[in-house]
Each structure stands twice: as C-alpha cells, then as structure tokens.
Scaffold this motif. Structure first.
Motif, PDB file in Angstrom:
ATOM      1  N   ALA A 184       0.846  -1.196   0.000  1.00 16.55           N
ATOM      2  CA  ALA A 184       0.000   0.000   0.000  1.00 16.55           C
ATOM      3  C   ALA A 184       0.877   1.239   0.000  1.00 16.55           C
ATOM      4  O   ALA A 184       2.053   1.200   0.340  1.00 16.55           O
ATOM      5  N   GLN A 243     -13.616  -2.635  -3.170  1.00 14.70           N
ATOM      6  CA  GLN A 243     -12.688  -2.376  -4.266  1.00 14.70           C
ATOM      7  C   GLN A 243     -13.262  -2.732  -5.630  1.00 14.70           C
ATOM      8  O   GLN A 243     -12.660  -2.403  -6.663  1.00 14.70           O
ATOM      9  N   ARG A 285     -11.724   2.517  -7.014  1.00 15.98           N
ATOM     10  CA  ARG A 285     -10.363   2.553  -6.500  1.00 15.98           C
ATOM     11  C   ARG A 285     -10.331   3.242  -5.142  1.00 15.98           C
ATOM     12  O   ARG A 285     -11.019   4.256  -4.935  1.00 15.98           O
ATOM     13  N   GLU A 320      -3.799 -11.516  -5.398  1.00 15.23           N
ATOM     14  CA  GLU A 320      -4.352 -10.170  -5.341  1.00 15.23           C
ATOM     15  C   GLU A 320      -5.119  -9.962  -4.043  1.00 15.23           C
ATOM     16  O   GLU A 320      -5.047  -8.891  -3.424  1.00 15.23           O
ATOM     17  N   ARG A 344      -4.306  -7.026  -1.132  1.00  5.35           N
ATOM     18  CA  ARG A 344      -5.244  -5.915  -1.040  1.00  5.35           C
ATOM     19  C   ARG A 344      -6.179  -6.002   0.167  1.00  5.35           C
ATOM     20  O   ARG A 344      -7.161  -5.262   0.252  1.00  5.35           O
ATOM     21  N   PRO A 346      -5.170   0.110  -0.120  1.00  2.00           N
ATOM     22  CA  PRO A 346      -4.621  -0.522  -1.324  1.00  2.00           C
ATOM     23  C   PRO A 346      -4.526   0.478  -2.477  1.00  2.00           C
ATOM     24  O   PRO A 346      -5.420   1.318  -2.649  1.00  2.00           O
ATOM     25  N   MET A 392      -8.220  -2.908  -8.217  1.00  2.48           N
ATOM     26  CA  MET A 392      -8.089  -4.341  -7.963  1.00  2.48           C
ATOM     27  C   MET A 392      -8.377  -5.130  -9.242  1.00  2.48           C
ATOM     28  O   MET A 392      -9.320  -4.842  -9.973  1.00  2.48           O
TER      29      MET A 392
END
Length: 321
Positions: free
Chosen positions: A12, A46, A50, A209, A213, A220, A224
C-alpha cells in the motif's frame, strides 16, 4: 463489463503521501479503508471503485440471445438466436461524503450492440423480423448509475466468500421489478406495464491479489484485478419495438467483465466511438445524483422525458424496406 491490466501490487502507499492526498481532497475514500477489518468488505469495496477515488473501468464483453417460450415466433424469430454481441464498459469512482464514513459508488456505463460475427463492428440499425421494419439501435447509455451511501464503519461487512481453486469468489443475484406504467406513465409494451428481470453477477479475484489488497490498516493502491461474469434475462430492448405483451419472449444477456485501471486502458476502437459520439462517458460523475437504467435512459433521451410515447417513437423511427 477488460483488457491489459497493470501488474500485481503487493504494498500500500505510504501513510504520509496518502494523508497529504486526503487533506487536498476531502472526498477521497482512502481513510475509510484503513478502518475496515472484514476481508470480504475490503474486496467488495474495491469492486465499487479505486481506494484513491480516481476513475476505474469495468470492460464489458458478451452476447445477446433470444429466449422465446415454445419457440412460438418461429420461423421469423427463433429461440436461442444470437442477435448481437455487446461491447462497452462502466466507468466508476468511489466518493466519500466529506467528513463522514459514507461512500457512494458513482458511475456511467456505455455498452454498444455489435455485429454477432464481429464484436468490434457497432450495429446502427436492426431489422425487426416480426413487423418487417428497421429501427435505429440505441446503445445502453446510462448517465448515471450510482449506489449508496454505504456507511463504512469498522464493522462494515461484505458478502459471503468461497474458495474455488486459486480464486476467491462471491455472487450477487438481483431480481428486478419496476412498474413503469405507474412510475413513468409509459408501458413500453410490457405486460401490465411492469418490467421484470433477473441480474446475476459472479466476482472472482486471484488469491495473490486478495492477499495484497486485504491488509488491515492500509489503503490498497490503484484498481483491484477483478473478473466478473454477468447474466441478465429481461424484456426486449426498447429500440427493438417488440411489445412483450404482443410478442412473448425475452432477451438473455451473457457477458464477462474485467477491471482496468483507467479509461485510457480501453481499446482504441472503443475510445474513438465514445469520444466521437458519447464524450460524457469518458469520466465517472463528480458527485452523487439520480440513476438511470436502459429503460429510464430511453425514456429520458429518446422519448424526451415523456414528450412522446414509445409507440409513437417506434412509428416514427421504423423504416420499411
């Protein structure tokens, strides 16, 4: 709801840089992500947008088929016939009500009906085999499609998750019923003036992923990497000028969607069409507002908010070969 995505992101953004961005933009959603602990909540949020509040895209690609009970319209319109491909996208962002934990998903979506044999060839006219007339094809162009507000507190929870091989998946099945005769004063030829449909979504995210995240206390970065399967069973599209009450049958939409970091990641042919004819759809809405779907959009734009009727639009728009 596609295309080349940026590589997997494992860390992050630093808290100092993020805090500076938040101070400059009080609608930035990042702060609420730090408070969420539920993995499912972090994943579902997500898909809404974003964490940095910038635009992201779900690229949509699929097909549309007839669903005709008893094959009753044969030979003019047979059951299971592929009428169109569909190609387009939803462009979205997360918006935080300044000074609160309330988030909105703000989006616009534009999806073109394309040639059944060539997904990149946009169909401008459709020959109705029932009445023998040709009608202009109106793409799905919904401005806007908004959801919320969601109060994203530390106890915020997402949908049930399942593990399938190396992916985390979840579903959303939505039965839709709207009385357009009562709401808009327009029946569109629907049975009793009521629109009924079933929308079904499956979401999947690779486990690498997911791990990157869903780290508690972090925000994050970017978009995604998500895949979606979408199916919809619904009445004939308004531009087809087929009254459900007179021509029993429906449409089956079957498509897939995948996330893209931004509008510029769309294919050039799709961007060229949008920029030439529908430039509004190059960005998500800036603030919350009312939503549209294919039917209310058609009512607002083609029927000019009820200044004309669906029956009159069909009569004026259809051409006889």
């Amino acid at each position: 709801m596609s295309m080349v995505l940026a590589g997997l992101v494992a860390v992050a953004a630093g808290p100092g840089a993020e805090a500076a961005g938040e101070a400059g933009d009080p609608a930035r959603p990042g702060p609420v992500f730090r408070t969420v602990t539920d993995k499912s909540a972090l994943l579902s949020l997500q898909t809404f947008g974003r964490p940095d509040g910038r635009d992201m895209v779900f690229r949509i690609s699929g097909s549309v088929y007839t669903d005709i009970p008893g094959n009753a319209q044969q030979p003019r319109l047979s059951h299971g016939r592929k009428l169109f491909n569909i190609e387009g996208y939803n462009i979205r962002r997360l918006y935080r009500v300044p000074g609160t934990t309330q988030l909105y998903q703000l989006s616009r979506e534009i999806v073109f009906y394309t040639d059944p044999a060539d997904p990149t060839q946009i169909v401008r006219e459709w020959a109705n085999p029932i009445d023998g007339r040709t009608y202009p094809v109106v793409p799905i162009n919904n401005d806007t499609v908004n959801f919320g507000p969601f109060d994203v507190t530390p106890s915020f929870q997402g949908p049930p998750l399942r593990q399938l091989h190396d992916e985390t998946v979840w579903s959303s099945d939505i039965p839709v019923r709207v009385d357009y005769g009562a709401a808009l004063g327009e029946t569109f030829g629907l049975v009793n003036g009521v629109y009924t449909a079933q929308e079904m979504f499956d979401f999947s995210v690779d486990d690498r992923e997911v791990r990157a995240r869903t780290v508690p206390g972090t925000v994050p970065p970017g978009a995604m990497r998500t895949k979606i399967s979408w199916a919809r069973t619904s009445p004939w599209a308004p531009f087809m000028c087929l009254a459900e009450s007179a021509v029993p049958g429906r449409l089956n939409y079957h498509a897939r969607a995948w996330s893209l970091p931004s509008y510029r990641h769309l294919e050039p042919w799709l961007r060229a069409e949008v920029e030439a004819r529908y430039p509004l759809y190059t960005a998500a809405p800036p603030s919350p507002g009312p939503s549209q779907n294919s039917w209310t959009s058609f009512h607002a734009k083609q029927l000019r908010g009820g200044a004309t009727t669906w029956t009159d639009w069909c009569a004026a728009s259809g051409k006889t070969s």
